[in-house]
Write an enzyme that holds these catalytic residues in place. Structure first.
Site, PDB file in Angstrom:
ATOM      1  CD  GLU A   1      -3.031   0.804   0.550  1.00  0.00           C
ATOM      2  OE1 GLU A   1      -2.435   1.660  -0.458  1.00  0.00           O
ATOM      3  OE2 GLU A   1      -4.052   1.231   0.467  1.00  0.00           O
ATOM      4  CG  ASP A   2      -1.072   5.041  -1.416  1.00  0.00           C
ATOM      5  OD1 ASP A   2      -1.716   4.144  -0.505  1.00  0.00           O
ATOM      6  OD2 ASP A   2      -1.338   5.880  -2.261  1.00  0.00           O
TER       7      ASP A   2
ATOM      8  CG  ASP B   1      -5.948   8.585   6.408  1.00  0.00           C
ATOM      9  OD1 ASP B   1      -5.838   9.001   7.449  1.00  0.00           O
ATOM     10  OD2 ASP B   1      -6.780   9.401   5.746  1.00  0.00           O
TER      11      ASP B   1
ATOM     12  CG  PHE C   1      -3.618  15.110   1.731  1.00  0.00           C
ATOM     13  CD1 PHE C   1      -4.595  14.057   1.855  1.00  0.00           C
ATOM     14  CD2 PHE C   1      -3.377  15.322   0.348  1.00  0.00           C
ATOM     15  CE1 PHE C   1      -5.061  13.079   0.909  1.00  0.00           C
ATOM     16  CE2 PHE C   1      -3.782  14.728  -0.666  1.00  0.00           C
ATOM     17  CZ  PHE C   1      -4.532  13.503  -0.474  1.00  0.00           C
TER      18      PHE C   1
ATOM     19  NE  ARG D   1      -2.242   8.680  -8.929  1.00  0.00           N
ATOM     20  CZ  ARG D   1      -2.781   8.296  -7.889  1.00  0.00           C
ATOM     21  NH1 ARG D   1      -2.294   7.818  -7.044  1.00  0.00           N
ATOM     22  NH2 ARG D   1      -4.334   8.198  -7.960  1.00  0.00           N
TER      23      ARG D   1
END
Ligand code: IMP
Ligand code: MG
Length: 175
Positions: free
Chosen positions: A98-99, A102, A151, A164
């Site tokens: 996963e990136d 959260d 964020f 990205r």
């Protein structure tokens, strides 16, 4: 075209690469002698996955799973699969990449969706984790960095599919 926002670097390209090489060594030790099916979560994990598998010496097969839960900087809370695996992972060592974790809704959903396919093992590797938001319901096996609630974009992570391609990780600054 939207106006480019100001971005404050949080982790440089070289900080990211040296952390990945440490993590890859740990993963190699843990999977010694085994093959791993790396399941990369689209789209955000594509750059991390590419760097991670090249730093690992464990033999890998690559799959992608597509999920979506975010609009802008807020989670909608609804996770849906937009692209499923092309191969069968029953009896395989699955490493879900996963990136960022959260709220954890995406990872919870993916763990449920993959565990019913009865892999031999199922582990999680997330580039980032926001521990203040995720209450550590599941053990996160591998992570590069812990960050606070801000964020972030770059290194695969997006704001409405932009940013990205930044080679570093940054925080958007309100101007
Ligand atoms: P969760 O379901 O709330 O854990 O959100 C996980 C997904 O939301 C990640 O796979 C990202 O795609 C996205 N996400 C969460 N936080 C951020 C962020 O700070 N920047 C970019 N994307 C994020
Ligand atoms: Mg995303």
């Amino acid at each position: 075209m939207s106006i480019p926002l100001k971005i404050k670097p949080l982790f440089t390209e070289s900080q990211i690469q040296s952390r990945i090489s440490e993590l890859a060594k740990q993963i190699d030790r843990d999977y010694a002698g085994e093959e791993v099916v790396v399941v990369s979560v689209m789209k955000g994990a594509f750059i991390f996955t590419a760097d991670l598998v090249r730093a690992m010496s464990t033999p890998t097969k690559i799959e992608f799973i597509g999920v979506s839960s975010y609009e802008g900087t807020r989670s909608t809370g609804h996770v849906r699969i937009s692209h499923d695996l092309t191969g069968d992972v029953t009896g395989c060592n699955v490493l879900l990449v996963e990136d960022i974790i959260d709220t954890g809704k995406t990872i919870d959903y993916l763990l449920d969706s993959l565990s019913v396919r009865e892999p031999k093992s199922l582990k999680i590797c997330s580039f980032l984790i926001k521990p203040e938001v995720y209450n550590m319901r599941h053990k996160i096996d591998y992570t590069c960095f812990e960050i606070s609630k801000e964020f972030v974009v770059g290194y695969g992570l997006d704001l409405d599919n932009s940013y990205r391609g930044l080679p570093y990780l940054g925080q958007i600054i309100d101007t």
